[in-house]
Design an enzyme around this catalytic site. Structure first.
Site, PDB file in Angstrom:
ATOM      1  N   CYS A  17       0.818  -1.221   0.000  1.00  0.00           N
ATOM      2  CA  CYS A  17       0.000   0.000   0.000  1.00  0.00           C
ATOM      3  C   CYS A  17       0.851   1.270   0.000  1.00  0.00           C
ATOM      4  O   CYS A  17       0.324   2.366  -0.194  1.00  0.00           O
ATOM      5  CB  CYS A  17      -0.952   0.005   1.187  1.00  0.00           C
ATOM      6  SG  CYS A  17      -2.061  -1.405   1.216  1.00  0.00           S
ATOM      7  N   HIS A  70      -2.984   7.305   2.808  1.00  0.00           N
ATOM      8  CA  HIS A  70      -3.462   6.012   2.339  1.00  0.00           C
ATOM      9  C   HIS A  70      -4.822   5.735   2.972  1.00  0.00           C
ATOM     10  O   HIS A  70      -5.034   5.980   4.151  1.00  0.00           O
ATOM     11  CB  HIS A  70      -2.459   4.918   2.725  1.00  0.00           C
ATOM     12  CG  HIS A  70      -2.953   3.538   2.438  1.00  0.00           C
ATOM     13  ND1 HIS A  70      -3.509   3.195   1.226  1.00  0.00           N
ATOM     14  CD2 HIS A  70      -3.004   2.420   3.207  1.00  0.00           C
ATOM     15  CE1 HIS A  70      -3.874   1.920   1.260  1.00  0.00           C
ATOM     16  NE2 HIS A  70      -3.579   1.430   2.459  1.00  0.00           N
ATOM     17  N   ASN A  92     -10.003   0.120   0.580  1.00  0.00           N
ATOM     18  CA  ASN A  92      -8.536   0.182   0.508  1.00  0.00           C
ATOM     19  C   ASN A  92      -8.094  -0.391  -0.842  1.00  0.00           C
ATOM     20  O   ASN A  92      -8.195  -1.596  -1.071  1.00  0.00           O
ATOM     21  CB  ASN A  92      -7.957  -0.631   1.668  1.00  0.00           C
ATOM     22  CG  ASN A  92      -6.424  -0.631   1.679  1.00  0.00           C
ATOM     23  OD1 ASN A  92      -5.787  -0.253   0.710  1.00  0.00           O
ATOM     24  ND2 ASN A  92      -5.858  -1.084   2.786  1.00  0.00           N
TER      25      ASN A  92
END
Ligand SMILES: CC(C)(COP(=O)(O)OP(=O)(O)OC[C@H]1O[C@@H](n2cnc3c(N)ncnc32)[C@H](O)[C@@H]1OP(=O)(O)O)[C@@H](O)C(=O)NCCC(=O)NCCS
Length: 333
Positions: A129, A258, A288
């Site tokens: 990520c 993020h 996500n």
């Protein structure tokens, strides 16, 4: 040192671009299939209320068969190249951040390069990520190399292909999509747009808390452990990038974190003292999307007019590894 000198207020260092780069274009692409929390209620022992309260996520996008990582990356990149009014052949370097390449060999960036018609080098970068914020650093650093004048930096993921659909601990969190930016060499030096301060880091002691075990297909995650590690990493990495830039939280016009969990973002905002109206949150709509989350958030913020030339942006990615990368940047073409 005299007492007078010690008491003098610190003169704020000018926010200098250590890696000058122009932000010429941006774009995003997501699959058309929407999966709501209610859809997940029908197949998992979970509820819309639990997911919304514990994560902030309300829906996410799921890739169909044709929505490969390359296809998502190409779609987002086309928008970014058009916005930059740049011929794809002018791109000298393509960096594709992904942990879900279409194949282990060759790099998915090769397909992206071929389909777009970009020139020069192309490779994948896997920092989970944190991939896009790592790639942003690689791209901006690349511009310091003679012969590299334009860089395409993409984050693209099909995370749903890595998630066990029967595991309520992970299946509720992730979604698919892509975002891209086009960087250009800058003649304006340290006073122009570019990266002002960067913090890159990792802690491999966290590997087993979020990983696909060797030989297996699906992600395994210790949610509370990842939550603790990710929150600490985001707070400390953002603070380090600000300190390295000579900036304070008050200098930040937009925080683009993020998009993993609204509670991680809220904890970071509160501990750093950032105003809540300067934070981009879109995880309610996309979940996500791993390496795609920061560039999708950037692209939406730019489309909404939240990124004026000269805006100071704090972009932070944190993910499996653990790996993290934060950049304070000055936006502008
Ligand atoms: C996954 C996550 C949302 C779980 O939230 P949490 O508050 O930590 O929840 P816990 O895992 O402690 O579980 C609390 C309870 O909810 C239950 N639960 C877990 N997932 C659930 C779900 N999807 N629906 C309903 N209940 C659930 C647990 O079984 C537990 O029940 P119990 O108290 O009866 O034992 C949270 O840990 C998280 O977001 N972690 C970080 C994940 C992440 O960001 N990963 C990517 C990093 S880039």
């Amino acid at each position: 040192m005299s007492a007078t000198a010690a008491a003098a207020p610190a003169v704020p260092a000018a926010l200098a671009a250590v890696l000058p780069a122009r932000f010429l274009g941006w774009g995003m692409a997501v699959p058309s299939t929407v999966v709501t929390n209610r859809d997940l209620e029908a197949v998992l022992d979970t509820s819309d209320a639990w997911i919304a309260e514990r994560t902030g996520i309300r829906q996410r996008r799921a890739a169909a068969t044709g929505d490969t990582t390359a296809a998502l990356a190409v779609a987002a990149s086309r928008v970014a190249l058009e916005r930059a009014a740049l011929d794809p052949a002018a791109i000298d370097l393509t960096v594709l951040a992904t942990m879900t390449p279409d194949s282990t060999c060759p790099a998915t960036a090769a397909t992206v390069q071929h389909q777009l018609g970009t020139a020069g080098a192309a490779f994948d970068l896997n920092a989970a990520c944190a991939g896009f914020t790592y790639a942003l650093h690689v791209g901006a650093a690349g511009l310091a190399t003679p012969g590299i004048d334009h860089v395409l930096v993409v984050g693209a993921e099909r995370v749903t292909s890595m998630v066990d659909p029967t595991d309520r601990g992970t299946a509720i969190l992730f979604g698919d999509g892509a975002g891209a930016v086009v960087l250009g060499a800058s003649e304006q030096g340290s006073s122009g747009p570019g990266l002002l301060g960067v913090d890159l880091g990792g802690d491999g002691s966290g590997v087993a808390s979020l990983h696909v075990p060797p030989g297996e297909r699906y992600l395994r995650m210790d949610g509370p452990e990842v939550f603790r590690r990710a929150t600490r990493a985001m707070v400390e990495s953002c603070a380090a990038a600000l300190a390295r830039s000579g900036a304070s939280p008050a200098d930040v016009d937009l925080f683009v974190p993020h998009q993993a969990n609204a509670r991680i973002i809220e904890a970071t905002v509160s501990r750093l003292g950032l105003p809540a109206d300067r934070v981009v949150v879109n995880l309610d709509r996309y979940g996500n999307t791993s390496a795609a989350s920061v560039p999708i958030a950037l692209a939406e913020a730019a489309d909404e007019g939240r990124l004026r030339p000269g805006a100071i942006v704090l972009a932070c990615g944190v993910g499996a590894g653990m790996a993290w990368a934060t950049t304070l940047l000055r936006w502008g073409a």
